[in-house]
Design an enzyme around this catalytic site. Structure first.
Site, PDB file in Angstrom:
ATOM      1  N   CYS A 248       0.880  -1.297   0.030  1.00 26.14           N
ATOM      2  CA  CYS A 248      -0.030  -0.021   0.018  1.00 26.14           C
ATOM      3  C   CYS A 248       1.003   1.335  -0.134  1.00 26.14           C
ATOM      4  O   CYS A 248       1.578   1.631  -1.262  1.00 26.14           O
ATOM      5  CB  CYS A 248      -0.903  -0.024   1.247  1.00 26.14           C
ATOM      6  SG  CYS A 248      -2.367   1.048   1.022  1.00 26.14           S
ATOM      7  N   HIS A 333      -3.689  -5.272  -0.010  1.00 26.00           N
ATOM      8  CA  HIS A 333      -3.548  -5.905   1.277  1.00 26.00           C
ATOM      9  C   HIS A 333      -3.532  -7.297   1.148  1.00 26.00           C
ATOM     10  O   HIS A 333      -4.443  -8.128   1.411  1.00 26.00           O
ATOM     11  CB  HIS A 333      -4.475  -5.209   2.257  1.00 26.00           C
ATOM     12  CG  HIS A 333      -4.222  -3.869   2.569  1.00 26.00           C
ATOM     13  ND1 HIS A 333      -3.626  -3.206   3.534  1.00 26.00           N
ATOM     14  CD2 HIS A 333      -4.579  -2.889   1.810  1.00 26.00           C
ATOM     15  CE1 HIS A 333      -3.724  -2.068   3.645  1.00 26.00           C
ATOM     16  NE2 HIS A 333      -4.115  -1.519   2.590  1.00 26.00           N
ATOM     17  N   GLU A 335      -2.526  -9.256   3.507  1.00 23.26           N
ATOM     18  CA  GLU A 335      -2.845  -9.964   4.966  1.00 23.26           C
ATOM     19  C   GLU A 335      -4.263  -9.717   4.985  1.00 23.26           C
ATOM     20  O   GLU A 335      -4.868 -10.095   6.046  1.00 23.26           O
ATOM     21  CB  GLU A 335      -2.137  -8.899   5.959  1.00 23.26           C
ATOM     22  CG  GLU A 335      -2.938  -7.537   6.183  1.00 23.26           C
ATOM     23  CD  GLU A 335      -2.476  -6.506   4.840  1.00 23.26           C
ATOM     24  OE1 GLU A 335      -3.339  -5.378   5.290  1.00 23.26           O
ATOM     25  OE2 GLU A 335      -2.029  -6.655   4.236  1.00 23.26           O
TER      26      GLU A 335
END
Length: 364
Positions: A248, A333, A335
């Protein structure tokens, strides 16, 4: 009690107050996730923003102690069609409104979030104010104040830690630079037994390398990458010294460190349903995203960077890799938290990159 959302262009939405009684100012954006409001509220990348949830019902499964992405949410407000008063979930410890009240964050419910979302899509992200609960505002005065008040430029400094701390493991040592880190990133590194040292955003390259890392992780974070030139400089100094993986804001800082430019998107990418094409494998991943800026691919010529991922919705850049050094980044993202886990393998790729680098050093 009544509460108003007043936008810079003079648009007024009247609704019901929930959460904190206070007023709040911020950039009004929207998120298209159907679930995950707790992770969204606690994502430091929303620092300075009032988040509109496009899915109509929020708070229906309450708040639990496991799904926070940071301890102190930095979001400035929440806008929903309906906020559930009585959540139902075995993990729930409080309602959404109770959490917002505890953290001093105002919310507004009962407005036409479809109209607000369309307005943002047409005109772009816009400054707005959530009034104090029960207050009858002077709209003209509020609009004038909105026009005069600039959005903050120090969001990274607001949400980054101020002192390093360890998250011990017996595997590869990773220095994780906190620009506004979601704890999901730390969780994924810990899952892989990494010995993680989390450091503040303004840590020098010399300090980072002194920890003897096998790799450096550039976290997500809020705001415009142009506002943190010192972070860009540090990434440039680390490039070639150690394997790098950026997410990001970390992706944008990496691109700028390599000579590319970034620009502000009209209304950003925020949600858990964004399709991205991996240009290496041709596979499509459904990704979790939260960013208002993007890398300008037209400025990549001469940077020694190659494009690895592309957004299917608008064709913007979603991933880069360096042609000479072990370094890669993605705009989305991996995660998740919230969102799909299609891209989780990127953490394994980072681990493989660190292992390969270690073998090269041993043979040298």
């Amino acid at each position: 009690m009544k509460r108003y959302l007043i936008l810079e262009d003079g648009t007024v939405f009247a609704g019901e107050a929930f959460g904190a009684q206070t007023a709040s100012f911020g950039e009004v954006v929207f998120n298209t996730s159907m679930t995950g409001y707790q992770e969204i509220l606690s994502d430091p990348s929303y620092c300075g923003q009032i988040v509109t949830m496009t899915y109509p019902l929020q708070g229906n499964y309450g708040i639990n102690s496991d799904d926070f992405e940071s301890i102190d949410p930095a979001v400035k407000g929440m806008v929903v069609r309906e906020a559930a008063d009585f959540p139902s979930n075995f993990r729930s410890t409080m309602s959404l409104s109770e959490l917002l009240e505890k953290k001093g964050i105002p919310g507004i419910a009962g407005i036409d979030t479809r109209k607000l979302t369309r307005l943002i899509r047409v005109n772009g992200s816009i400054k707005g104010i959530l009034t104090a609960a029960g207050e009858e505002p002077d709209v003209e005065q509020v609009v004038e104040k909105l026009k005069e008040t600039p959005l903050p430029t120090d969001q990274v400094a607001q949400v980054s830690i101020t002192r390093p701390y360890p998250s011990p493991g017996r595997g590869k040592r990773v220095v994780l630079i906190d620009y506004g880190m979601k704890h999901g990133i730390l969780r994924e590194l810990n899952k892989r037994k990494c010995d993680v040292i989390v450091v503040p955003h303004n840590t020098s390259a010399q300090e980072i390398l002194a920890w003897g890392p096998d790799g450096v992780m550039l976290s997500n974070g809020p705001g415009d990458p142009k506002n943190v030139p010192e972070c860009v400089e540090v990434v440039g100094e680390l490039l070639g010294e150690v394997p790098i993986f950026g997410i990001c804001l970390g992706h944008q800082l990496f691109a700028r460190a390599c000579g590319a430019e970034t620009f502000k998107l009209k209304f950003g990418h925020r949600g858990g349903n964004h399709p991205v094409r991996d240009l290496v494998t041709g596979k499509i991943e459904i990704t979790s995203q939260n960013h208002g800026y993007a890398v300008d691919e037209e400025t990549l010529q001469g940077t020694r960077l190659k494009v690895t991922h592309s957004a299917l919705n608008d064709g913007t850049n979603e991933g880069l890799a360096h042609l000479d050094y072990p370094a890669f980044t993605v705009q989305y993202h991996p995660e998740s938290s919230p969102g799909p886990e299609d891209s989780n393998y990127l953490f394994d790729r980072f681990l493989e990159m660190m292992n390969a680098q270690r073998k090269e050093q041993q043979h040298a």
